[in-house]
Design a protein around this motif. Structure first.
Motif, PDB file in Angstrom:
ATOM      1  N   GLY A  22      19.662  13.133 -21.437  1.00 16.64           N
ATOM      2  CA  GLY A  22      18.488  13.552 -22.180  1.00 16.64           C
ATOM      3  C   GLY A  22      17.303  12.639 -21.959  1.00 16.64           C
ATOM      4  N   GLY A  59      18.630  15.250 -25.493  1.00 13.15           N
ATOM      5  CA  GLY A  59      17.779  16.106 -24.674  1.00 13.15           C
ATOM      6  C   GLY A  59      18.544  16.580 -23.460  1.00 13.15           C
ATOM      7  N   ASP A  60      17.839  17.220 -22.545  1.00 13.57           N
ATOM      8  CA  ASP A  60      18.504  17.722 -21.358  1.00 13.57           C
ATOM      9  C   ASP A  60      17.567  17.717 -20.166  1.00 13.57           C
ATOM     10  N   HIS A  61      18.076  17.251 -19.051  1.00 13.73           N
ATOM     11  CA  HIS A  61      17.333  17.230 -17.796  1.00 13.73           C
ATOM     12  C   HIS A  61      18.133  17.897 -16.673  1.00 13.73           C
ATOM     13  N   ALA A 110      24.749  21.276 -20.568  1.00 13.32           N
ATOM     14  CA  ALA A 110      23.476  21.781 -21.088  1.00 13.32           C
ATOM     15  C   ALA A 110      23.684  22.883 -22.119  1.00 13.32           C
ATOM     16  N   ASN A 111      22.959  22.758 -23.208  1.00 10.34           N
ATOM     17  CA  ASN A 111      22.889  23.810 -24.209  1.00 10.34           C
ATOM     18  C   ASN A 111      21.527  24.481 -24.007  1.00 10.34           C
ATOM     19  N   ARG A 114      19.534  25.688 -27.109  1.00 13.83           N
ATOM     20  CA  ARG A 114      19.037  24.603 -27.963  1.00 13.83           C
ATOM     21  C   ARG A 114      17.761  23.977 -27.407  1.00 13.83           C
ATOM     22  N   TYR A 115      17.704  23.832 -26.083  1.00 13.72           N
ATOM     23  CA  TYR A 115      16.556  23.170 -25.472  1.00 13.72           C
ATOM     24  C   TYR A 115      15.552  24.149 -24.873  1.00 13.72           C
TER      25      TYR A 115
END
Length: 142
Positions: A22, A59-61, A110-111, A114-115
């Motif tokens: 994240g 978070g997510d990348h 990864a969700n 959500r992101y």
């Protein structure tokens, strides 16, 4: 497991291990041409991975990490042999280095919902360059 499996094939394959979280789309754990040579070295890499996960932000990348991994592979191929990245005019397929193939395997938890990520964005990232064969592995729980 990947580090253990690749240990027996370092004479045949060159590989790198990048991470993402994240907090950042690219954390370099193993560089091309510098595989871990002992169990202790592999353990240190796993400890680095664990430490990163414990202290990174949420978070997510995933999508950015996919682009970064493809760029990383293409940069390595270009540094080995600039002609290795040229498209084959006869069949439209690109060659990739001495072995003829370049792979990126992306593991992600990864969700997307959500992101606010659209799965098509990841599909586009995974298929953006025909010189690199990309695969996705989703991790999750019910």
């Amino acid at each position: 497991l990947i580090l253990e499996a690749m240990q027996a094939h370092t004479d045949r394959y060159d590989f790198a291990v990048l991470g993402h979280s994240g907090e950042t789309p690219k954390v370099e754990f193993v560089e091309f041409g510098k595989p871990p040579t002992s169990r202790g070295d592999r353990l240190k890499i796993l400890q680095q991975m664990l430490a990163h996960t414990q202290f990174c932000l949420a978070g997510d990348h995933t999508i950015e990490a996919t682009h970064a991994a493809i760029d990383y592979v293409l940069d390595e191929l270009a540094s080995e042999s600039p002609s290795a990245l040229a498209d084959d005019a006869d069949d439209g397929v690109a060659s990739a280095g001495v072995a003829g193939r370049a792979f990126v395997v992306v593991l992600s938890d990864a969700n997307f919902r959500r992101y606010g990520m659209d799965p098509l964005w990841w599909s586009e990232a995974l298929t953006r360059d025909p010189r690199v064969e990309c695969h996705a592995v989703m991790l999750g729980s019910l």
